[in-house]
Design an enzyme around this catalytic site. Structure first.
Site, mmCIF file in Angstrom:
data_model
loop_
_atom_site.group_PDB
_atom_site.id
_atom_site.type_symbol
_atom_site.label_atom_id
_atom_site.label_comp_id
_atom_site.label_asym_id
_atom_site.label_seq_id
_atom_site.Cartn_x
_atom_site.Cartn_y
_atom_site.Cartn_z
ATOM 1 N N HIS A 143 0.841 -1.207 0.000
ATOM 2 C CA HIS A 143 0.000 0.000 0.000
ATOM 3 C C HIS A 143 0.876 1.258 0.000
ATOM 4 C CE1 HIS A 143 -3.208 2.810 0.885
ATOM 5 N NE2 HIS A 143 -2.596 3.202 1.985
ATOM 6 N N ARG A 152 4.391 10.199 -6.036
ATOM 7 C CA ARG A 152 5.782 10.612 -6.268
ATOM 8 C C ARG A 152 6.271 9.868 -7.504
ATOM 9 N NH1 ARG A 152 5.299 10.380 -0.816
ATOM 10 N NH2 ARG A 152 6.062 8.248 -0.700
ATOM 11 N N GLN A 250 -8.123 14.862 1.798
ATOM 12 C CA GLN A 250 -6.838 14.398 2.340
ATOM 13 C C GLN A 250 -5.661 14.994 1.561
ATOM 14 O OE1 GLN A 250 -6.466 10.123 2.171
ATOM 15 N NE2 GLN A 250 -4.492 10.092 3.224
#
Ligand code: CA
Length: 425
Positions: A143, A152, A250
């Site tokens: 994960h 990234r 988030q």
């Protein structure tokens, strides 16, 4: 202090309460929960098959006589007071129950027990524990890697600390709800395009996270770390945990302190706390450490659990589609490592505290534990059995998670955690 032996119930033990071979709750399980029904206050209970066992009733009737327990421990809105009795007493309770309910003792106990048994679907299951504190880890390498690749790049997917410590954050305990509680789609602030001003609105990227959580059954004093070898003595049991996540909230808010409103609007847990003792036969070794571990995180014993996990999505008035099948054994950091790390600075755990594992993703795309990964940040929509597609969870969708450990003799299951998303108010 010597650790007590786990209570292992024999694999050939049968109950006079009937159940199917593939049910979650054979006599070897005997998890704890809290139930209510009209006309009586909430009570502690256990379960075999689909038959709920009222522990308060059995105790009051003088059938269950476990020492160091009182009626007031069993007539409670949560299990916290019962968990505080400690492993020794709770092992005796589970042992006593297995004696009362074993097939050989049917003639002795059946008639006395009958008034205290109910069909599961005739009662309401309540929040099993009221956690004083809730911590969420980030313990699945797969994960963490997937999220790192998405946000990234593959070469820097794992941040430099990840292989050295179980990353975690302190979550919100007040919004933990029991399976079946509707989840209101959250609103909040989000940045829809990079570089532009944020907007306020309804989350469009509501997600689930497939997690398992452990419940603390023994506290430690502030300033006194729990060592890795003692860690499981402080864990009463496990439950299934859905860490609902609003990805758009988030993504905008998490820098630099981590999750906040994208997480704290709801987390759903299953109603049964499965005793860690019942899971001992399903222990397996976890992945080998890829970097040398500091001493306090080292253990020479198998400390992962082979527990199969499954997630399905059911659209409103539709049929269920299984969207993920994973396993708790994939976790890079074990629960013992999580707890040793959590307390190594002297942090004190309280009875009923919940620590969730973090999303448990497996190595293959069908074993990813969140929509973010399954639909790869919205780029690979998932097709449901009714032909519709999902990149995230829609209003009216129910998300159901199921977990069980299986061997050639029986299944130790957790039941399920279910939550239906309803439109923002
Ligand atoms: Ca999480």
């Amino acid at each position: 202090m010597l650790m007590q032996q786990a209570l292992l119930l024999p694999p050939d033990l049968k109950s006079w309460i009937s159940y199917s071979d593939d049910c979650d709750f054979p006599i070897q399980n005997l998890p704890l929960g809290i139930y209510s029904k009209s006309g009586q206050s909430p009570r502690a209970c256990s379960i075999i098959g689909n038959t709920l066992i009222d522990l308060f009733g059995l105790y009051k009737a003088g059938i269950l006589k476990t020492a160091h327990l009182g009626l007031e421990d069993l007539e409670q809105e949560t299990l916290n007071r019962l968990l505080a009795k400690g492993k020794s007493t709770l092992r005796n309770l589970r042992k006593d129950l297995s004696e009362i309910l074993r097939r050989e003792n049917e003639s002795t106990y059946r008639s006395g027990c009958m008034p205290h048994l109910s069909e599961l679907n005739s009662v309401t299951m309540c929040l099993p524990v009221k956690p004083p504190n809730y911590t969420d880890f980030y313990s699945s390498r797969e994960h963490a890697y997937n999220v790192g690749v998405m946000f990234r790049d593959p070469l820097n997917a794992l941040l430099p600390n990840w292989l050295h410590l179980p990353v975690g954050y302190h979550g919100r305990a007040s919004s933990i709800v029991v399976s079946g509680t509707p989840v209101v789609r959250p609103k909040g602030q989000m940045q829809l395009k990079d570089g532009e001003a944020p907007e306020f609105g309804t989350s469009r990227q509501l997600d689930f996270e497939l997690e398992m959580a452990f419940v603390i059954g023994k506290s430690n004093q502030l300033g006194h770390p729990i060592s890795i070898k003692d860690a499981e003595d402080h864990i009463h049991g496990l439950l299934i945990f859905n860490d609902w996540s609003a990805r758009d909230l988030q993504k905008w808010e998490y820098v630099p302190l981590g999750p906040f409103l994208g997480k704290n609007f709801a987390s759903s847990i299953s109603p049964w706390v499965v005793d860690l003792d019942a899971l001992q036969v399903f222990k397996v070794s976890g992945p080998s450490p890829e970097k040398p571990l500091l001493e306090y995180l080292k253990s020479d014993k198998p400390s992962n659990y082979n527990i199969q996990l499954e997630v399905s999505i059911t659209p409103e008035n539709g049929e269920a589609t299984i969207v993920s099948q994973s396993n708790m054994k994939y976790l890079y950091w074990s629960m013992a490592q999580q707890l040793a790390h959590h307390t190594v600075n002297g942090c004190n755990m309280e009875i009923g505290d919940i620590c969730a594992s973090g999303t448990i993703s497996g190595p293959t795309p069908d074993s990813f534990g969140s929509m973010l990964e399954l639909a790869w940040k919205g780029t690979k929509p998932i097709r449901l059995n009714d032909g519709s597609t999902r990149t995230f969870i829609q209003d009216g969708d129910s998300v159901t998670m199921h977990a069980y450990a299986q061997n050639e003799h029986y299944r130790i299951g957790f039941g399920q955690v279910n939550g239906t998303v309803i439109a923002a108010q």
